[in-house]
Design an enzyme around this catalytic site. Sequence first.
Site, PDB file in Angstrom:
ATOM      1  N   CYS A 137     -23.328  10.929  23.437  1.00  0.00           N
ATOM      2  CA  CYS A 137     -21.964  11.159  24.217  1.00  0.00           C
ATOM      3  C   CYS A 137     -22.056   9.839  25.016  1.00  0.00           C
ATOM      4  CB  CYS A 137     -22.321  12.328  24.973  1.00  0.00           C
ATOM      5  SG  CYS A 137     -21.009  12.730  26.219  1.00  0.00           S
ATOM      6  N   CYS A 175     -19.233  16.733  22.779  1.00  0.00           N
ATOM      7  CA  CYS A 175     -20.416  16.848  23.370  1.00  0.00           C
ATOM      8  C   CYS A 175     -20.458  18.413  23.868  1.00  0.00           C
ATOM      9  CB  CYS A 175     -20.556  16.089  24.700  1.00  0.00           C
ATOM     10  SG  CYS A 175     -22.175  16.079  25.439  1.00  0.00           S
ATOM     11  N   CYS A 187     -20.359  18.150  28.192  1.00  0.00           N
ATOM     12  CA  CYS A 187     -19.260  17.919  28.897  1.00  0.00           C
ATOM     13  C   CYS A 187     -18.000  17.470  28.080  1.00  0.00           C
ATOM     14  CB  CYS A 187     -19.651  16.378  29.491  1.00  0.00           C
ATOM     15  SG  CYS A 187     -19.880  15.023  28.211  1.00  0.00           S
ATOM     16  N   HIS A 224     -27.842  -2.897  12.896  1.00  0.00           N
ATOM     17  CA  HIS A 224     -26.697  -2.052  12.895  1.00  0.00           C
ATOM     18  C   HIS A 224     -26.714  -0.677  13.408  1.00  0.00           C
ATOM     19  CE1 HIS A 224     -24.353  -5.138   9.990  1.00  0.00           C
ATOM     20  NE2 HIS A 224     -24.681  -5.828  11.037  1.00  0.00           N
ATOM     21  N   CYS A 244     -22.009  11.586  29.169  1.00  0.00           N
ATOM     22  CA  CYS A 244     -23.306  11.905  29.809  1.00  0.00           C
ATOM     23  C   CYS A 244     -24.713  11.484  29.111  1.00  0.00           C
ATOM     24  CB  CYS A 244     -23.353  13.422  29.906  1.00  0.00           C
ATOM     25  SG  CYS A 244     -23.520  14.416  28.352  1.00  0.00           S
TER      26      CYS A 244
END
Length: 246
Positions: free
Chosen positions: A129, A150, A153, A121, A132
């Site tokens: 992210c 992030c 980005c 799991h 990116c």
Amino acid sequence: MLDEALKKAVLRSRYLVALCGSGMLKEYGQLSMRDPDRAYEIEKKYGYSPEEMFTSSFYSTRPDRFFEFYRNEILAGEGCPGEAFYHLADLSKCGKLKCVITNNVYSYPEKAGCENVVSLHGDIENNYCPHCKEKYPKEYILASKNAPRCSKCGALLRPGLIFFGQTVDNALMSRATAEVSKADVLLVIGSSLRFEPARQYARYFEGDHLIVINPVSDYSDRQADLVINEPIADTLKKISEWVEEA
């Protein structure tokens, strides 16, 4: 009688595999989100059940609420490996235990020292992210006030865990299946044979001894060759001592 049968099976094994369920955490007070008592408290606190909140759709549509839940109920729930994990690690380090397959998301087997661990799991350290692919530790999530984004980005970060309703990564499934198929002795620890991951993977076992180690008895365990309804840590300690003395 049970001890002798267990001892003989383990000491004769050539490829011992452990398939670990949430009972390994419950033994020292750490309850899974699906435990009825804990699920009730979570729903009372947030207005939604764990099955509703820990889903891809809830994460996508209500990210602030999702990450409030994720920080408080999952990340903050991390503790230290219990005694049972250290006994597994002893068996792993000496070469007797070949693989640990677990649904634990706190990496307790690895932190205790187990080798060749399949974490079905995911784990709480693996936040990333989706845009990116930059990775973030749990501390970054814990420090965020709202839904974490992030730093490169600006995209919404994604926990590296399997949401309810999602399937396990194919590579992990194949690896777990292969390990169970190779085992001559399979220890199902902290779970009955009707709960995951035991229900899914035990059916691939073709070895000599399927052994359930779980304090709670269950009708499904009649499929096992041996059932030990005793405290997990106590049983694993005995196994570790037998192996050490052999």
